[in-house]
Design a protein around this motif. Structure first.
Motif, PDB file in Angstrom:
ATOM      1  N   THR A 104       0.847  -1.211   0.000  1.00  0.00           N
ATOM      2  CA  THR A 104       0.000   0.000   0.000  1.00  0.00           C
ATOM      3  C   THR A 104       0.877   1.254   0.000  1.00  0.00           C
ATOM      4  O   THR A 104       0.640   2.200  -0.770  1.00  0.00           O
ATOM      5  CB  THR A 104      -0.918   0.019   1.235  1.00  0.00           C
ATOM      6  N   VAL A 228      -5.133   7.172   1.864  1.00  0.00           N
ATOM      7  CA  VAL A 228      -5.352   5.719   1.729  1.00  0.00           C
ATOM      8  C   VAL A 228      -6.639   5.242   2.405  1.00  0.00           C
ATOM      9  O   VAL A 228      -7.000   4.077   2.289  1.00  0.00           O
ATOM     10  CB  VAL A 228      -4.170   4.884   2.298  1.00  0.00           C
ATOM     11  N   PRO A 258      -8.010   6.670  -2.305  1.00  0.00           N
ATOM     12  CA  PRO A 258      -7.689   5.326  -1.825  1.00  0.00           C
ATOM     13  C   PRO A 258      -7.878   4.210  -2.843  1.00  0.00           C
ATOM     14  O   PRO A 258      -7.151   3.218  -2.810  1.00  0.00           O
ATOM     15  CB  PRO A 258      -8.631   5.134  -0.633  1.00  0.00           C
ATOM     16  N   LEU A 259      -8.843   4.372  -3.745  1.00  0.00           N
ATOM     17  CA  LEU A 259      -9.044   3.260  -4.675  1.00  0.00           C
ATOM     18  C   LEU A 259      -8.127   3.356  -5.895  1.00  0.00           C
ATOM     19  O   LEU A 259      -7.830   2.338  -6.528  1.00  0.00           O
ATOM     20  CB  LEU A 259     -10.523   3.135  -5.059  1.00  0.00           C
ATOM     21  N   GLY A 262      -5.354   1.762  -4.209  1.00  0.00           N
ATOM     22  CA  GLY A 262      -5.691   0.343  -4.022  1.00  0.00           C
ATOM     23  C   GLY A 262      -5.485  -0.468  -5.294  1.00  0.00           C
ATOM     24  O   GLY A 262      -5.060  -1.629  -5.239  1.00  0.00           O
ATOM     25  N   LYS A 265      -1.839  -1.023  -5.527  1.00  0.00           N
ATOM     26  CA  LYS A 265      -1.470  -1.927  -4.417  1.00  0.00           C
ATOM     27  C   LYS A 265      -1.784  -3.382  -4.772  1.00  0.00           C
ATOM     28  O   LYS A 265      -0.959  -4.281  -4.606  1.00  0.00           O
ATOM     29  CB  LYS A 265      -2.220  -1.509  -3.142  1.00  0.00           C
ATOM     30  N   TYR A 266      -2.988  -3.586  -5.290  1.00  0.00           N
ATOM     31  CA  TYR A 266      -3.440  -4.930  -5.651  1.00  0.00           C
ATOM     32  C   TYR A 266      -2.513  -5.531  -6.714  1.00  0.00           C
ATOM     33  O   TYR A 266      -2.046  -6.669  -6.603  1.00  0.00           O
ATOM     34  CB  TYR A 266      -4.878  -4.809  -6.176  1.00  0.00           C
TER      35      TYR A 266
END
Ligand SMILES: NC(=O)c1ccc[n+]([C@@H]2O[C@H](COP(=O)([O-])OP(=O)(O)OC[C@H]3O[C@@H](n4cnc5c(N)ncnc54)[C@H](OP(=O)(O)O)[C@@H]3O)[C@@H](O)[C@H]2O)c1
Length: 299
Positions: A104, A228, A258-259, A262, A265-266
């Motif tokens: 993250t 985040v 955050p998305l 995200g 991050k994913y």
């Protein structure tokens, strides 16, 4: 590459292994996934050697050790212990990502870096970064990643400056970075930090607002803000979940939500698991490897 079954041993010092990480590992291609919980640092050597000696050396790249939990320093210590326990030619690959924080943080820093590069034609060197939620695992890892890139990073304490002073000391000792520790306990202290910042990482607990519209209005030097926190209210007033370099209302600063973080991050976590499975040599990943990959995803 060996055609041996990819096996992942997942260690957590807590009473649960994160279901999120189990799913990510399975979707990335691990066929056998075994969680170990309540693991202590002292137990890592024996667990690692138990895993390596049971498979021929050329199967080593198909054996992975993941370290979760909620404590960045403990996860890094466990990673070190696992690597020291290897007995060449017997090996395995390791990856630490406590509470998803390393991937993250890597994604947040990479997303903001893209905004700085594409919208302001600048990088991290000398950029003043203020980190809220600095005692958390995401705040800790993002501070070090940005500082290693040459940013001037301030850790902001929302209660008791001693803990961020300690974090700065640990970061200097382990990573050689100089982080500034400041108290942001009063509104005046917090707004003075924000007024001086060029980048803010809002990495406080879910549902906690760290920057209000009033704070943003005072932030005359602010170029970019990353948040985040996906749980309402937004960590930064006016931040949209998928914002990726758009202007924050009432401010000239650009936001990364955050998305948007995200998504990177994913892909970073999944990509590191895939690298472990497909590597011809054992590989070892912490937040630095995560940032290297996140950067390629935001290039
Ligand atoms: N977007 C994504 O992909 C993604 C992925 C993972 C996590 N997250 C989010 O990232 C954030 C940080 O996660 P984490 O695991 O690092 O959390 P954490 O370890 O629990 O840390 C939370 C941090 O927030 C601080 N904090 C708590 N209450 C606060 C307040 N009222 N004002 C200011 N700071 C406050 C804590 O300070 P104290 O130590 O003083 O309590 C700590 O520094 C969370 O919002 C989480 O949901 C997002």
């Amino acid at each position: 590459m060996s055609d041996a079954t990819p096996i992942l041993h997942m260690l957590s010092p807590q009473k649960h292994m994160s279901p999120f990480d189990v799913n990510m590992a399975a979707d990335a291609g691990y066929k056998v996934i075994v969680p170990y919980i309540n693991v202590t640092l002292e137990e890592v050597t024996a667990l690692t050697q138990d895993a390596i000696f049971s498979r021929p050396p050329n199967y080593g790249t198909r054996t992975g050790l993941f370290i979760g939990g909620k404590d960045a320093i403990l996860a890094l210590d466990m990673l070190d212990a696992a690597q020291k326990a290897l007995v060449p030619p017997f090996g395995l690959s390791t990856f630490a990502d406590p509470a998803g924080s390393f991937t993250t943080a890597a994604a947040m820093v990479a997303c903001v870096e893209r905004v700085l590069r594409t919208k302001f034609n600048r990088g991290w060197k000398g950029t003043k970064v203020a980190v809220f939620g600095a005692t958390g695992v995401v705040g800790f890892a993002s501070s070090i990643i940005a500082a290693l890139e040459g940013a001037e990073v301030t850790l902001v304490a929302h209660r008791g400056v001693d803990r961020v002073i300690k974090s700065a000391e640990v970061s200097k000792e382990r990573f050689g970075v100089d982080l500034i520790a400041k108290s942001g306990e009063t509104l005046e202290q917090k707004q003075a930090i924000i007024a001086d910042a060029e980048v803010v990482f809002a990495a406080a607990a879910a549902g906690v607002r760290v920057l209000s519209a009033e704070d943003l209005a005072l932030a005359k030097n602010l170029l970019a803000v990353a948040d985040v926190n996906a749980v309402p209210p937004a960590g930064v007033e006016g931040m949209e979940l998928f914002m990726d370099g758009g202007e924050l209302p009432g401010s000239k600063a650009l936001g990364v939500g955050p998305l948007a973080i995200g998504d990177i991050k994913y892909k970073t976590e999944s990509g590191l698991f895939k690298q472990m499975i497909n590597s011809t040599e054992p590989v070892h990943f912490d937040f630095r490897a995560a940032f290297a990959l996140a950067r390629t995803l935001t290039a």
